[in-house]
Design an enzyme around this catalytic site. Structure first.
Site, PDB file in Angstrom:
ATOM      1  CB  THR A 162       7.438  -3.864  -0.330  1.00 20.61           C
ATOM      2  OG1 THR A 162       6.998  -4.701  -1.099  1.00 20.61           O
ATOM      3  CG2 THR A 162       6.083  -3.382   0.383  1.00 20.61           C
TER       4      THR A 162
ATOM      5  CG  HIS B  73      -2.388   1.797  16.618  1.00 24.78           C
ATOM      6  ND1 HIS B  73      -1.864   2.991  16.797  1.00 24.78           N
ATOM      7  CD2 HIS B  73      -3.563   1.789  16.782  1.00 24.78           C
ATOM      8  CE1 HIS B  73      -3.201   3.846  17.061  1.00 24.78           C
ATOM      9  NE2 HIS B  73      -4.050   2.809  16.858  1.00 24.78           N
TER      10      HIS B  73
END
Length: 414
Positions: free
Chosen positions: A333, A385
């Protein structure tokens, strides 16, 4: 007679909203002609007529939610003179003759909704009825623009927020909330796509352990190479050489080196994708969409530039299909086109990572012991994560940085 139904668009789409009627009651319709635009949470779809004739009934107004398979209009044989729709509407308030009420019920019940309010029969669209109920407006008090007396949603909106007299204490609170000062607050209903964007982004935030790491890239060499090669590139390929092809190539190379960034979680399994379908975020009037560049690892610079340009045009023209949006493995993006210096992008769907590009700013940096003014860009990698550790996330971003600062390596390896 042919019924116009909401078609099946994809397995995950069960409903949509009427965005715009291109034809109105009485219009001539050709077979295969586009008559209404349907907005879904993924794409806008054009619904066509399977038969030629005259559009005699519209059974759902703009803004209404409709289900797959629902009949939303009727087309009948004819040349388009269209006196037929007027007859049922005029027949509803007609005095006693028994023949008139018998002709009216089918069309009147199918399209507008007749309500008993102050003793008069009010003909209103479903959307108008819903808005009136939300605003606490008596439909009988609304002055319709339609010469046939049908109350539409625009009439209710123009009527204002005058509430129906309500002696009961319970409704007082909702009406107080609804009666906003329109000179100070503009109220807009969220589009179906905006609602979906909001829902999906919230789901990602709540269902992943999202973290973001940052780095910066010196754009000097990329900009110099692009400046030297763009004319030759255009002459030989017919494509414009932009920055997105460099970033896409760098991302693919980094994903190959750090495969968990190109993965996703499914239950208690990690799915490592062996393909490189790169989503490229595109801003449209309706919100952000992420069409996918398929097999970016197999495309050269010109093919990537062409794919991105084609997808961006389709997005802005509302021509994207579901196939253009599904199955990406990683997303890029670019907030820099709007001037963003730094941001924390949110991951797209079930993907494990997204790269955020930002605006290029000239800043003083240290180069070989000297301070120089260089065009610099901050990069941000947001990642899940749960499956990507700090070592891989930092290594991935560092690889992207190094490849962009040595763009000849990208050209040689492409």
């Amino acid at each position: 007679m042919a019924e116009i139904k909401v078609p099946e668009l994809a397995e995950s789409i069960t409903e949509g909203s009427i965005a715009q009627w291109v034809k109105k009651v009485g219009d001539r319709v050709e077979k295969g002609e586009f008559i209404v635009e349907l907005e879904t949470d993924k794409v806008n779809a054009e619904i066509i007529s399977e038969e030629a004739g005259v559009l005699t009934q519209i059974l759902a107004e703009e803004g209404d939610t409709v289900l797959v398979g629902q009949v939303i209009a009727v087309v009948e044989a004819g040349e388009g003179a269209a006196p037929a729709p007027a007859a049922p509407v005029e027949a509803a308030p007609a005095p006693a003759a028994p023949a008139a009420p018998q002709a009216a019920p089918a069309p009147v019940e199918a399209a507008p909704v007749v309500e008993e309010t102050t003793g008069e029969r009010v003909i209103a669209s479903p959307a108008a009825r819903r808005l009136a109920r939300e605003k606490g407006i008596d439909l009988a008090a609304v002055s319709p623009v339609d010469p046939q007396g049908r109350v539409r949603v625009q009439d209710v909106a123009a009527h204002g927020t005058a509430p129906v007299a309500a002696p009961q204490a319970a409704p007082a609170a909702p009406k107080a909330v609804a009666a906003v000062d329109e000179s100070r607050v503009t109220v807009e209903k969220m589009s179906r796509r905006r609602q979906t964007i909001a829902k999906r982004l919230l789901e990602v935030k709540q269902s992943t352990a999202m973290l973001t790491t940052f780095n910066e890239v010196d754009m000097t060499n990329v900009m110099a190479l692009r400046s030297r090669k763009k004319d030759q590139f255009f002459e030989s390929t017919g494509s414009k050489l932009g920055f997105m092809s460099f970033f896409t190539k760098a991302v693919v190379a980094a994903l190959k080196k750090y495969p968990y960034v190109n993965a996703q979680i499914s239950g208690d399994e990690i799915h490592l994708n062996n393909f490189f379908d790169i989503g490229v975020a595109v801003s449209t009037e309706e919100g952000l969409v992420v069409p996918v560049v398929r097999d970016a690892d197999r495309k050269n610079f010109a093919e990537i530039e062409d794919s991105i340009a084609d997808l961006a045009k389709k997005a802005r023209d509302k021509k994207l299909g579901l196939a253009d949006l599904q199955g990406g493995s990683f997303t890029i993006t670019n907030g820099g086109v709007f001037g963003s210096l730094m941001s924390t992008p949110i991951m797209n769907g079930t993907q494990a990572g997204i790269l955020g590009m930002h605006t290029i700013k000239k800043r003083p940096v240290e180069v070989n012991g000297e301070v120089e003014i260089r065009p610099m860009m901050y990069l941000a990698l947001s990642y899940d994560h749960r499956i990507i550790d700090g070592k891989d996330s930092v290594g991935f971003l560092k690889t992207v940085k190094e490849l962009l600062e040595n763009p000849e390596d990208l050209l040689l390896n492409s």
